[in-house]
Design a protein around this motif. Structure first.
Motif, PDB file in Angstrom:
ATOM      1  N   LYS A 185       0.845  -1.184   0.000  1.00 43.92           N
ATOM      2  CA  LYS A 185       0.000   0.000   0.000  1.00 43.92           C
ATOM      3  C   LYS A 185       0.889   1.247   0.000  1.00 43.92           C
ATOM      4  O   LYS A 185       1.808   1.352   0.811  1.00 43.92           O
ATOM      5  CB  LYS A 185      -0.910   0.029   1.237  1.00 43.92           C
ATOM      6  CG  LYS A 185      -1.806  -1.203   1.371  1.00 43.92           C
ATOM      7  CD  LYS A 185      -2.747  -1.326   0.206  1.00 43.92           C
ATOM      8  CE  LYS A 185      -3.549  -2.614   0.249  1.00 43.92           C
ATOM      9  NZ  LYS A 185      -4.311  -2.827  -0.999  1.00 43.92           N
ATOM     10  N   VAL A 186       0.613   2.174  -0.915  1.00 44.03           N
ATOM     11  CA  VAL A 186       1.446   3.372  -1.012  1.00 44.03           C
ATOM     12  C   VAL A 186       0.679   4.653  -0.701  1.00 44.03           C
ATOM     13  O   VAL A 186       1.208   5.749  -0.836  1.00 44.03           O
ATOM     14  CB  VAL A 186       2.117   3.473  -2.402  1.00 44.03           C
ATOM     15  CG1 VAL A 186       3.106   2.338  -2.600  1.00 44.03           C
ATOM     16  CG2 VAL A 186       1.080   3.484  -3.516  1.00 44.03           C
ATOM     17  N   SER A 187      -0.603   4.515  -0.277  1.00 40.58           N
ATOM     18  CA  SER A 187      -1.372   5.695   0.122  1.00 40.58           C
ATOM     19  C   SER A 187      -2.353   5.326   1.221  1.00 40.58           C
ATOM     20  O   SER A 187      -2.739   4.165   1.360  1.00 40.58           O
ATOM     21  CB  SER A 187      -2.141   6.286  -1.066  1.00 40.58           C
ATOM     22  OG  SER A 187      -3.213   5.443  -1.425  1.00 40.58           O
ATOM     23  N   ARG A 188      -2.757   6.316   1.983  1.00 38.40           N
ATOM     24  CA  ARG A 188      -3.729   6.106   3.045  1.00 38.40           C
ATOM     25  C   ARG A 188      -5.057   5.598   2.468  1.00 38.40           C
ATOM     26  O   ARG A 188      -5.674   4.673   3.005  1.00 38.40           O
ATOM     27  CB  ARG A 188      -3.953   7.428   3.798  1.00 38.40           C
ATOM     28  CG  ARG A 188      -5.202   7.472   4.681  1.00 38.40           C
ATOM     29  CD  ARG A 188      -5.006   6.817   6.002  1.00 38.40           C
ATOM     30  NE  ARG A 188      -6.269   6.698   6.719  1.00 38.40           N
ATOM     31  CZ  ARG A 188      -6.391   6.428   8.008  1.00 38.40           C
ATOM     32  NH1 ARG A 188      -5.319   6.237   8.734  1.00 38.40           N
ATOM     33  NH2 ARG A 188      -7.559   6.325   8.577  1.00 38.40           N
ATOM     34  N   LEU A 234       3.522   6.109   6.078  1.00 39.40           N
ATOM     35  CA  LEU A 234       2.228   5.479   6.346  1.00 39.40           C
ATOM     36  C   LEU A 234       2.247   4.538   7.553  1.00 39.40           C
ATOM     37  O   LEU A 234       1.275   3.826   7.794  1.00 39.40           O
ATOM     38  CB  LEU A 234       1.769   4.693   5.114  1.00 39.40           C
ATOM     39  CG  LEU A 234       1.369   5.510   3.890  1.00 39.40           C
ATOM     40  CD1 LEU A 234       0.980   4.589   2.741  1.00 39.40           C
ATOM     41  CD2 LEU A 234       0.224   6.456   4.210  1.00 39.40           C
ATOM     42  N   VAL A 235       3.348   4.550   8.300  1.00 39.39           N
ATOM     43  CA  VAL A 235       3.480   3.619   9.425  1.00 39.39           C
ATOM     44  C   VAL A 235       2.351   3.795  10.440  1.00 39.39           C
ATOM     45  O   VAL A 235       1.704   2.826  10.853  1.00 39.39           O
ATOM     46  CB  VAL A 235       4.850   3.770  10.117  1.00 39.39           C
ATOM     47  CG1 VAL A 235       4.846   3.057  11.475  1.00 39.39           C
ATOM     48  CG2 VAL A 235       5.941   3.192   9.231  1.00 39.39           C
ATOM     49  N   ASP A 236       2.084   5.015  10.848  1.00 39.83           N
ATOM     50  CA  ASP A 236       1.030   5.252  11.846  1.00 39.83           C
ATOM     51  C   ASP A 236      -0.343   4.848  11.303  1.00 39.83           C
ATOM     52  O   ASP A 236      -1.178   4.285  12.031  1.00 39.83           O
ATOM     53  CB  ASP A 236       1.009   6.718  12.272  1.00 39.83           C
ATOM     54  CG  ASP A 236       2.217   7.086  13.133  1.00 39.83           C
ATOM     55  OD1 ASP A 236       2.840   6.162  13.700  1.00 39.83           O
ATOM     56  OD2 ASP A 236       2.538   8.283  13.212  1.00 39.83           O
ATOM     57  N   ASP A 237      -0.583   5.127  10.029  1.00 39.81           N
ATOM     58  CA  ASP A 237      -1.854   4.737   9.416  1.00 39.81           C
ATOM     59  C   ASP A 237      -2.003   3.222   9.391  1.00 39.81           C
ATOM     60  O   ASP A 237      -3.083   2.686   9.658  1.00 39.81           O
ATOM     61  CB  ASP A 237      -1.940   5.283   7.990  1.00 39.81           C
ATOM     62  CG  ASP A 237      -1.986   6.796   7.950  1.00 39.81           C
ATOM     63  OD1 ASP A 237      -2.622   7.379   8.849  1.00 39.81           O
ATOM     64  OD2 ASP A 237      -1.403   7.394   7.042  1.00 39.81           O
ATOM     65  N   ALA A 238      -0.912   2.531   9.061  1.00 39.91           N
ATOM     66  CA  ALA A 238      -0.959   1.067   9.016  1.00 39.91           C
ATOM     67  C   ALA A 238      -1.247   0.493  10.396  1.00 39.91           C
ATOM     68  O   ALA A 238      -2.011  -0.467  10.536  1.00 39.91           O
ATOM     69  CB  ALA A 238       0.359   0.516   8.474  1.00 39.91           C
ATOM     70  N   ILE A 255       1.624  -6.104   5.873  1.00 37.05           N
ATOM     71  CA  ILE A 255       1.382  -4.932   5.037  1.00 37.05           C
ATOM     72  C   ILE A 255       2.728  -4.254   4.828  1.00 37.05           C
ATOM     73  O   ILE A 255       3.462  -4.012   5.795  1.00 37.05           O
ATOM     74  CB  ILE A 255       0.404  -3.942   5.689  1.00 37.05           C
ATOM     75  CG1 ILE A 255      -0.977  -4.583   5.844  1.00 37.05           C
ATOM     76  CG2 ILE A 255       0.285  -2.675   4.862  1.00 37.05           C
ATOM     77  CD1 ILE A 255      -1.968  -3.682   6.557  1.00 37.05           C
ATOM     78  N   ALA A 256       3.073  -3.946   3.580  1.00 38.05           N
ATOM     79  CA  ALA A 256       4.320  -3.255   3.262  1.00 38.05           C
ATOM     80  C   ALA A 256       3.989  -1.857   2.766  1.00 38.05           C
ATOM     81  O   ALA A 256       3.187  -1.695   1.838  1.00 38.05           O
ATOM     82  CB  ALA A 256       5.109  -4.024   2.205  1.00 38.05           C
TER      83      ALA A 256
END
Length: 327
Positions: free
Chosen positions: A247-250, A277-281, A271-272
């Motif tokens: 995933k490259v976007s929120r 995006l770490v906090d979102d993941a 999930i990579a």
């Protein structure tokens, strides 16, 4: 109504009759609008993934009901604005899948959406008709270079995320899905500590866009990356399977309504994502999912994946597909 009561009712409705989708939509909407998930879960999506996992159902079953209901609710508002009263009772026997297909056909055109809903209610359009119409619409858009529209519920969520979607600093290189795939090919430390096995050469192979037939669906699912390895396997001839969604976007994280299903084909799920995006993941991923952060120089394990007892129930399907690819 509190969250646990709603969860019990969703479970009861699903066990009694999966066709009773409208009540599921109403309950899910209440959880979202009242933010009942907030004291326990980091996000609404995480809650949906968790209850699907607990109930042993495909998470897309829940999302389809939510999206179908939201699509009809918008239609209901438009009709009321014109002085016409419509009710969810009018579509009690309509399949939520048909409404989801109609939404994808209509795109942002509410006039077409209204016509499709009316024809579906009157029994003039069946799933086969809608599937054919969607395929034709997608071909037409592709020929004209028009991207598929974002509509209905997804459009609303994207608008809400516009200001918070993973911001990339001007001097920060944008990490693409290809960059992450390359990192998975290069780095192996993320899978865990190697286990030495006498006389066996460790194996590690990455399969991109890995297709698996999903029970209950007509089309194959595609896992962004599947890694088969013997490095961390306990026994000499054992193969461990890791499923990785890139995933490259929120918005990509938020709107993937099939991701949780891939856990059924693997031993561990990850999930990579790019670092921003770490906090979102963390907010959206289930606690047992691993999180990998990839930038232009390294791959970092943010959180290791833990094996869920329910995972891998269809892993033989994945193994068969691997054998087929290598034959």
């Amino acid at each position: 109504m509190d969250l646990s009561t709603i969860e019990r009712e969703i479970q009861t409705v699903i066990e009694a009759d999966k066709a009773s989708w409208i009540r599921i939509y109403q309950l899910m909407s209440e959880v979202e609008s009242e933010k009942l998930y907030e004291n326990i879960y980091n996000s609404y999506t995480q809650w949906v993934n968790k209850i699907a996992d607990d109930m042993h159902i495909h998470v897309s079953l829940l999302w389809r009901r939510k999206k179908a209901g939201a699509f009809y609710a918008e239609y209901q508002k438009r009709m009321e604005a014109r002085g016409k009263k419509v009710s969810f009772d009018d579509i009690e026997r309509v399949s939520p899948d048909n409404l989801v297909l109609a939404e994808r056909i209509a795109g942002n055109n509410t006039a077409i959406a209204d016509q499709l809903i009316e024809k579906i209610q009157q029994g003039e359009l069946k799933r086969k008709d809608l599937s054919s119409a969607l395929a034709a619409a997608k071909r037409c858009r592709a020929e004209k270079g028009i991207p598929d529209p974002v509509n209905g519920y997804d459009k609303q969520k994207l608008q809400e995320q516009k200001e918070t979607d993973g911001a990339i600093k001007p001097d920060q290189k944008k990490i693409t899905a290809m960059d992450i795939m390359a990192a998975l090919e290069i780095y192996r430390h993320w899978i865990g500590e190697p286990i030495e096995k006498q006389g066996r050469v460790p194996k590690y192979k990455v399969f991109g866009e890995f297709a698996v037939d999903s029970p209950g669906t007509r089309n194959a699912r595609r896992i962004d990356a599947l890694v088969a390895e013997t490095i961390t396997a306990k026994y000499p001839r054992q193969i461990k399977l890791h499923g990785i969604e890139i995933k490259v976007s929120r918005s990509d994280l938020e709107h993937d309504d099939k991701m949780a299903e891939y856990t059924q084909y693997v031993d561990c799920f990850w999930i990579a994502i790019p670092p921003h995006l770490v906090d979102d993941a963390k907010d959206l991923a289930m606690p047992c999912w691993g999180i990998l952060s990839v930038d232009e120089e390294k791959l970092e394990v943010v959180r290791s994946a833990s094996k869920n007892a329910e995972y891998g129930i269809f892993r033989d399907v994945a193994l068969s597909e691997i054998i087929y690819k290598l034959m």
